[in-house]
Design a protein around this motif. Sequence first.
Motif, PDB file in Angstrom:
ATOM      1  N   ARG A 254       7.775   0.539  21.675  1.00 14.70           N
ATOM      2  CA  ARG A 254       6.742  -0.499  22.279  1.00 14.70           C
ATOM      3  C   ARG A 254       5.273   0.189  21.847  1.00 14.70           C
ATOM      4  NH1 ARG A 254       8.468  -1.488  28.672  1.00 14.70           N
ATOM      5  NH2 ARG A 254      10.551  -2.012  28.254  1.00 14.70           N
ATOM      6  N   GLY A 255       5.082   1.450  21.487  1.00 11.20           N
ATOM      7  CA  GLY A 255       3.753   1.820  21.273  1.00 11.20           C
ATOM      8  C   GLY A 255       3.892   2.329  19.658  1.00 11.20           C
ATOM      9  N   TRP A 256       4.627   3.543  19.409  1.00 12.62           N
ATOM     10  CA  TRP A 256       4.490   4.324  17.926  1.00 12.62           C
ATOM     11  C   TRP A 256       4.748   3.194  16.817  1.00 12.62           C
ATOM     12  CZ3 TRP A 256       2.019   7.179  15.066  1.00 12.62           C
ATOM     13  CH2 TRP A 256       2.611   7.586  14.003  1.00 12.62           C
ATOM     14  N   TYR A 257       6.126   2.699  16.955  1.00 16.18           N
ATOM     15  CA  TYR A 257       6.271   1.548  15.735  1.00 16.18           C
ATOM     16  C   TYR A 257       5.511   0.599  15.390  1.00 16.18           C
ATOM     17  CZ  TYR A 257      10.579   4.312  15.095  1.00 16.18           C
ATOM     18  OH  TYR A 257      11.476   5.535  14.978  1.00 16.18           O
TER      19      TYR A 257
ATOM     20  N   ARG B  24       6.834   3.513   8.992  1.00 17.96           N
ATOM     21  CA  ARG B  24       7.258   4.667   8.026  1.00 17.96           C
ATOM     22  C   ARG B  24       7.827   5.880   8.594  1.00 17.96           C
ATOM     23  NH1 ARG B  24       5.658   5.352   2.706  1.00 17.96           N
ATOM     24  NH2 ARG B  24       6.007   7.562   2.066  1.00 17.96           N
ATOM     25  N   TYR B  25       7.286   6.428   9.661  1.00 17.65           N
ATOM     26  CA  TYR B  25       7.477   7.848  10.156  1.00 17.65           C
ATOM     27  C   TYR B  25       8.104   7.728  11.806  1.00 17.65           C
ATOM     28  CZ  TYR B  25       4.121   8.974   6.458  1.00 17.65           C
ATOM     29  OH  TYR B  25       3.567   8.983   5.103  1.00 17.65           O
ATOM     30  N   ASN B  26       8.700   8.772  12.212  1.00 19.08           N
ATOM     31  CA  ASN B  26       9.004   8.861  13.401  1.00 19.08           C
ATOM     32  C   ASN B  26       7.982   9.510  13.953  1.00 19.08           C
ATOM     33  OD1 ASN B  26       9.114  11.708  12.905  1.00 19.08           O
ATOM     34  ND2 ASN B  26      11.426  11.733  12.418  1.00 19.08           N
ATOM     35  N   PHE B  27       7.960   9.776  15.588  1.00 19.37           N
ATOM     36  CA  PHE B  27       7.002  10.143  16.174  1.00 19.37           C
ATOM     37  C   PHE B  27       6.680  11.696  15.998  1.00 19.37           C
ATOM     38  CE2 PHE B  27       4.466  11.512  19.831  1.00 19.37           C
ATOM     39  CZ  PHE B  27       3.696  10.554  20.349  1.00 19.37           C
TER      40      PHE B  27
ATOM     41  N   MET C 224       9.633  -0.829   2.984  1.00 18.23           N
ATOM     42  CA  MET C 224      10.142  -2.014   2.992  1.00 18.23           C
ATOM     43  C   MET C 224      11.570  -1.780   2.807  1.00 18.23           C
ATOM     44  SD  MET C 224       7.432  -4.090   3.117  1.00 18.23           S
ATOM     45  CE  MET C 224       8.340  -5.534   2.921  1.00 18.23           C
ATOM     46  N   VAL C 225      12.410  -2.512   3.834  1.00 14.75           N
ATOM     47  CA  VAL C 225      13.662  -2.357   3.816  1.00 14.75           C
ATOM     48  C   VAL C 225      14.569  -3.700   3.707  1.00 14.75           C
ATOM     49  CG1 VAL C 225      13.495  -0.129   5.233  1.00 14.75           C
ATOM     50  CG2 VAL C 225      13.782  -2.339   6.295  1.00 14.75           C
ATOM     51  N   ASP C 226      15.632  -3.616   3.292  1.00 13.48           N
ATOM     52  CA  ASP C 226      16.477  -4.892   3.343  1.00 13.48           C
ATOM     53  C   ASP C 226      16.686  -5.649   4.927  1.00 13.48           C
ATOM     54  OD1 ASP C 226      17.081  -4.947   0.779  1.00 13.48           O
ATOM     55  OD2 ASP C 226      18.678  -3.723   1.148  1.00 13.48           O
TER      56      ASP C 226
ATOM     57  N   PRO D  51       2.376  12.284   7.330  1.00 13.48           N
ATOM     58  CA  PRO D  51       1.510  11.226   7.201  1.00 13.48           C
ATOM     59  C   PRO D  51       0.134  11.621   6.302  1.00 13.48           C
ATOM     60  CG  PRO D  51       2.125  11.056   9.246  1.00 13.48           C
ATOM     61  CD  PRO D  51       2.513  12.356   8.730  1.00 13.48           C
ATOM     62  N   SER D  52      -0.376  11.000   5.338  1.00 15.78           N
ATOM     63  CA  SER D  52      -1.861  11.323   4.489  1.00 15.78           C
ATOM     64  C   SER D  52      -2.892  10.890   5.545  1.00 15.78           C
ATOM     65  CB  SER D  52      -1.551  10.240   3.372  1.00 15.78           C
ATOM     66  OG  SER D  52      -2.010   9.097   3.832  1.00 15.78           O
ATOM     67  N   ARG D  53      -4.073  11.337   5.095  1.00 15.18           N
ATOM     68  CA  ARG D  53      -5.237  11.147   5.747  1.00 15.18           C
ATOM     69  C   ARG D  53      -5.377   9.684   5.950  1.00 15.18           C
ATOM     70  NH1 ARG D  53      -9.431  15.534   3.154  1.00 15.18           N
ATOM     71  NH2 ARG D  53      -8.402  17.529   3.622  1.00 15.18           N
ATOM     72  N   GLU D  54      -5.303   8.886   4.920  1.00 15.64           N
ATOM     73  CA  GLU D  54      -5.545   7.312   4.835  1.00 15.64           C
ATOM     74  C   GLU D  54      -4.641   6.831   6.037  1.00 15.64           C
ATOM     75  OE1 GLU D  54      -5.315   9.161   2.379  1.00 15.64           O
ATOM     76  OE2 GLU D  54      -7.332   9.286   1.716  1.00 15.64           O
ATOM     77  N   GLU D  55      -3.406   7.342   6.147  1.00 14.62           N
ATOM     78  CA  GLU D  55      -2.572   6.714   6.966  1.00 14.62           C
ATOM     79  C   GLU D  55      -2.713   7.023   8.242  1.00 14.62           C
ATOM     80  OE1 GLU D  55       1.765   6.451   4.260  1.00 14.62           O
ATOM     81  OE2 GLU D  55       1.095   8.474   5.123  1.00 14.62           O
ATOM     82  N   LEU D  56      -3.150   8.239   8.603  1.00 17.19           N
ATOM     83  CA  LEU D  56      -3.615   8.699   9.995  1.00 17.19           C
ATOM     84  C   LEU D  56      -4.939   7.874  10.406  1.00 17.19           C
ATOM     85  CD1 LEU D  56      -3.438  12.516   9.592  1.00 17.19           C
ATOM     86  CD2 LEU D  56      -1.660  10.958  10.754  1.00 17.19           C
ATOM     87  N   ARG D  57      -5.916   7.581   9.380  1.00 22.62           N
ATOM     88  CA  ARG D  57      -7.164   6.895   9.753  1.00 22.62           C
ATOM     89  C   ARG D  57      -6.657   5.399  10.255  1.00 22.62           C
ATOM     90  NH1 ARG D  57      -9.379   9.476   4.855  1.00 22.62           N
ATOM     91  NH2 ARG D  57     -10.650  11.158   5.572  1.00 22.62           N
ATOM     92  N   ALA D  58      -5.727   4.797   9.483  1.00 23.70           N
ATOM     93  CA  ALA D  58      -5.383   3.413   9.680  1.00 23.70           C
ATOM     94  C   ALA D  58      -4.761   3.594  11.070  1.00 23.70           C
ATOM     95  CB  ALA D  58      -4.248   3.041   8.495  1.00 23.70           C
TER      96      ALA D  58
END
Length: 380
Positions: free
Chosen positions: A286-289, A317-320, A300-302, A172-179
């Motif tokens: 319940r938490g991460w996703y 986007r990411y697994n734990f 974005m997925v079908d 994850p990027s820094r921006e994603e981690l901050r979000a």
Amino acid sequence: MATIRKRTLPSGKIVWLAGYTDGSGNRRFKQLPTRKEADAFIIQARSEVAQGIHVPDSQSMTVGRTADEWLKSVEEAGLERSTLVHYRAHVNEHIRPLIGGLKLSQVTTPRVYAFADDLKAKGRSAETIRRSVQSLGRVFRYAKGRGLAGQNPVTDVKLRRSKREAARVEIPSREELRAILAAAQGRWRPLIITAMFTGLRISELRGLRWSDIDLKRKLLTVSQRADAWKQIGPPKSKSGTRDVPLSPLVVSTLREWRLACPKGEPDLVFPSGAGQVEYHSNIVHRGWYPTQLAAGVVIMVDGKDEEGRSAKVPQARYNFHALRHAAASMFIESRMTPKRVQTIMGHAAIAVTFDIYGHLFEDDEADQAAMRTIEERILG
């Protein structure tokens, strides 16, 4: 005395009959398709007879039966449950269907390569092939140790994955981690923060006790883990037991979380609502996703929209495990040495650290400075 003679079968097919005397003085014969294979067999058989390890085809067990005995032995040895599950899958889904009916004496190194090729033809991944061949090697190691096989044909098999095919880990990027930090709520927030800044595996987080944390020294000790069946046990390797430094944010978050943390006999830092070991799936689903969805860290997925129509829908986007990669990248960015990163991450060898994160240790500025120095020394 060893002999090789040409033989024509009633069908007209030509084969080569290799004859030799085994360790008990009995005359043995083996039919092979080519003279080259017959020569190789005689050389191997004579060597095994001399060493007292030869097992004739007629007395050899099948791969499948031997694999069953090996599985029984590793179960009795008390191996971790998840490891046993993987071993059984290798045997029952890959080894038994393809070569389970062969006798141990019929499996040569070329036949092991053919086994790997057959798995590839069936669409198995490179990692599945590698692990299945490793398990086959363990079966033969077991058989050799008990006098059931003279050689381990897997020993000389080398399955190397092309570096071009090895994808870099997603971080994850820094921006994603901050979000993600901004979106993390409730009991998931301290868990996500701790994972992000320590690099602990999810099994280690699930088994972490308050007695393993020294908030005054800002230090965390990994001494146990929880498996997929919520059983507490030691780390999978010696390197898994380690001390991990804590950042100020982790310290303050854990200090606050300790007051609200559900109490239970295991004294866990990140337990279920009842104070017991939390399920892996609960943490993820319940938490991460949901935290990633709230943070907008999605792909974005079908899928289907609310009215059941086909549409592009957001997915986390990411697994734990990406949080572990994020922690490692921050350790490296902060100029920790590779050896220190290996220790904190709990890698068994420095090679593992470099295999996963080697590209992060690259220093373009230092490389360019070195190249300029080299150029100056040559050109003056």
